[in-house]
Scaffold this motif. Structure first.
Motif, PDB file in Angstrom:
ATOM      1  N   UNK A 114       0.843  -1.189   0.000  1.00 16.83           N
ATOM      2  CA  UNK A 114       0.000   0.000   0.000  1.00 16.83           C
ATOM      3  C   UNK A 114       0.881   1.243   0.000  1.00 16.83           C
ATOM      4  N   UNK A 115       0.313   2.348  -0.435  1.00 16.90           N
ATOM      5  CA  UNK A 115       1.031   3.623  -0.493  1.00 16.90           C
ATOM      6  C   UNK A 115       0.267   4.621   0.367  1.00 16.90           C
ATOM      7  N   UNK A 116       0.990   5.292   1.267  1.00 18.26           N
ATOM      8  CA  UNK A 116       0.344   6.246   2.166  1.00 18.26           C
ATOM      9  C   UNK A 116       0.986   7.620   2.061  1.00 18.26           C
ATOM     10  N   UNK A 117       0.148   8.627   1.928  1.00 18.95           N
ATOM     11  CA  UNK A 117       0.549  10.030   2.021  1.00 18.95           C
ATOM     12  C   UNK A 117       1.716  10.405   1.112  1.00 18.95           C
ATOM     13  N   UNK A 118       1.583  10.078  -0.139  1.00 21.92           N
ATOM     14  CA  UNK A 118       2.573  10.437  -1.156  1.00 21.92           C
ATOM     15  C   UNK A 118       2.135  11.737  -1.812  1.00 21.92           C
ATOM     16  N   UNK A 128      -4.791  22.358 -15.333  1.00 20.42           N
ATOM     17  CA  UNK A 128      -4.131  23.016 -14.206  1.00 20.42           C
ATOM     18  C   UNK A 128      -3.519  21.988 -13.261  1.00 20.42           C
ATOM     19  N   UNK A 129      -2.357  22.339 -12.699  1.00 23.10           N
ATOM     20  CA  UNK A 129      -1.736  21.470 -11.705  1.00 23.10           C
ATOM     21  C   UNK A 129      -2.614  21.378 -10.459  1.00 23.10           C
ATOM     22  N   UNK A 130      -2.687  20.160  -9.907  1.00 23.40           N
ATOM     23  CA  UNK A 130      -3.385  19.914  -8.657  1.00 23.40           C
ATOM     24  C   UNK A 130      -2.429  19.124  -7.776  1.00 23.40           C
ATOM     25  N   UNK A 131      -1.990  19.762  -6.679  1.00 26.41           N
ATOM     26  CA  UNK A 131      -1.122  19.074  -5.733  1.00 26.41           C
ATOM     27  C   UNK A 131      -1.989  18.243  -4.804  1.00 26.41           C
ATOM     28  N   UNK A 132      -1.637  16.958  -4.705  1.00 20.49           N
ATOM     29  CA  UNK A 132      -2.460  16.062  -3.900  1.00 20.49           C
ATOM     30  C   UNK A 132      -1.603  15.266  -2.929  1.00 20.49           C
ATOM     31  N   UNK A 133      -2.243  14.819  -1.878  1.00 22.27           N
ATOM     32  CA  UNK A 133      -1.679  13.858  -0.954  1.00 22.27           C
ATOM     33  C   UNK A 133      -2.440  12.568  -1.227  1.00 22.27           C
ATOM     34  N   UNK A 134      -1.722  11.543  -1.676  1.00 17.62           N
ATOM     35  CA  UNK A 134      -2.342  10.335  -2.225  1.00 17.62           C
ATOM     36  C   UNK A 134      -2.037   9.118  -1.370  1.00 17.62           C
ATOM     37  N   UNK A 135      -3.073   8.335  -1.098  1.00 19.37           N
ATOM     38  CA  UNK A 135      -2.914   7.018  -0.477  1.00 19.37           C
ATOM     39  C   UNK A 135      -3.606   6.014  -1.379  1.00 19.37           C
ATOM     40  N   UNK A 136      -2.969   4.855  -1.560  1.00 18.93           N
ATOM     41  CA  UNK A 136      -3.493   3.821  -2.454  1.00 18.93           C
ATOM     42  C   UNK A 136      -3.510   2.468  -1.757  1.00 18.93           C
ATOM     43  N   UNK A 137      -4.504   1.671  -2.080  1.00 17.70           N
ATOM     44  CA  UNK A 137      -4.596   0.310  -1.579  1.00 17.70           C
ATOM     45  C   UNK A 137      -5.273  -0.553  -2.636  1.00 17.70           C
ATOM     46  N   UNK A 144      -8.375 -13.661  -2.732  1.00 22.25           N
ATOM     47  CA  UNK A 144      -7.169 -12.884  -2.497  1.00 22.25           C
ATOM     48  C   UNK A 144      -6.573 -12.255  -3.744  1.00 22.25           C
ATOM     49  N   UNK A 145      -7.278 -12.342  -4.872  1.00 18.99           N
ATOM     50  CA  UNK A 145      -6.795 -11.737  -6.115  1.00 18.99           C
ATOM     51  C   UNK A 145      -7.150 -10.254  -6.156  1.00 18.99           C
ATOM     52  N   UNK A 146      -6.206  -9.423  -6.573  1.00 17.86           N
ATOM     53  CA  UNK A 146      -6.460  -7.992  -6.700  1.00 17.86           C
ATOM     54  C   UNK A 146      -7.443  -7.771  -7.845  1.00 17.86           C
ATOM     55  N   UNK A 147      -8.556  -7.112  -7.533  1.00 18.06           N
ATOM     56  CA  UNK A 147      -9.573  -6.831  -8.552  1.00 18.06           C
ATOM     57  C   UNK A 147      -9.676  -5.341  -8.870  1.00 18.06           C
ATOM     58  N   UNK A 148      -9.331  -4.512  -7.882  1.00 22.73           N
ATOM     59  CA  UNK A 148      -9.403  -3.067  -8.090  1.00 22.73           C
ATOM     60  C   UNK A 148      -8.311  -2.382  -7.290  1.00 22.73           C
ATOM     61  N   UNK A 149      -8.002  -1.166  -7.696  1.00 29.87           N
ATOM     62  CA  UNK A 149      -7.077  -0.301  -6.977  1.00 29.87           C
ATOM     63  C   UNK A 149      -7.894   0.883  -6.472  1.00 29.87           C
ATOM     64  N   UNK A 150      -7.691   1.255  -5.219  1.00 28.70           N
ATOM     65  CA  UNK A 150      -8.453   2.352  -4.626  1.00 28.70           C
ATOM     66  C   UNK A 150      -7.504   3.469  -4.231  1.00 28.70           C
TER      67      UNK A 150
END
Length: 167
Positions: A114-118, A128-137, A144-150
């Motif tokens: 997982x990715x937190x606070x990138x 236009x540029x949009x600065x974001x703080x991104x978390x992914x899971x 147990x198969x990955x079906x989607x990314x959130x």
């Protein structure tokens, strides 16, 4: 249906007439308690309302990067309506030169990280540029198969502009 001890219960009742010589001779009644299904459906609806109405963007894609969910927060941040983006590739909110960052993030997710606070810079519908703080899971099926990314996105553009002004 209401009981004294447990409050309200929901029942699904199916009544089937039994015929003998084209005459109804009785009825078969099938009763199923659907209270738990009703409670679960109400909870899913409540959670969907919360997620859809948060100011942060909540976006899901399939494993190929096609957008499957886009909440109102995403509409406000990226200026695309839900109808405009569903089924479209997520890379539409990334600059061409930053697609390698997106590909790297997807690879990490698929590998189980997982990715937190990138902090990432994306673009809105107007470019236009949009600065974001991104978390992914990932979202997985019962096997147990990955079906989607959130992805969960907080718009930090105003904060970044303030920081730049202070420097």
């Amino acid at each position: 249906y209401k009981t004294r001890k447990s409050g309200i219960s929901y029942l699904d009742v199916l009544v089937t007439p039994l015929k003998k010589n084209d005459e109804i001779s009785g009825y078969m009644v099938h009763i199923q308690d659907i209270t738990e299904q009703k409670k679960a459906a109400a909870e899913r609806s409540r959670q969907a309302t919360i997620i859809d109405n948060t100011i942060d963007a909540v976006i899901t894609t399939d494993v190929n990067g096609l957008i499957t969910y886009w909440n109102k927060g995403a509409e406000d941040i990226y200026l695309y309506s839900r109808d405009e983006v569903l089924g479209k590739p997520i890379n539409l909110i990334y600059k061409e030169e930053d697609l390698h960052v997106l590909e790297s993030m997807i690879a990490k997710l698929i590998a189980g990280n997982d990715i937190s606070n990138l902090e990432v810079t994306c673009i809105d519908k107007q470019g236009n540029d949009v600065n974001i703080l991104l978390s992914l899971t990932t979202i997985k099926d019962s096997d147990g198969n990955v079906t989607e990314l959130a992805g969960f996105t907080k718009n930090i553009t105003a904060i970044k502009k303030t920081q730049q002004a202070l420097h």
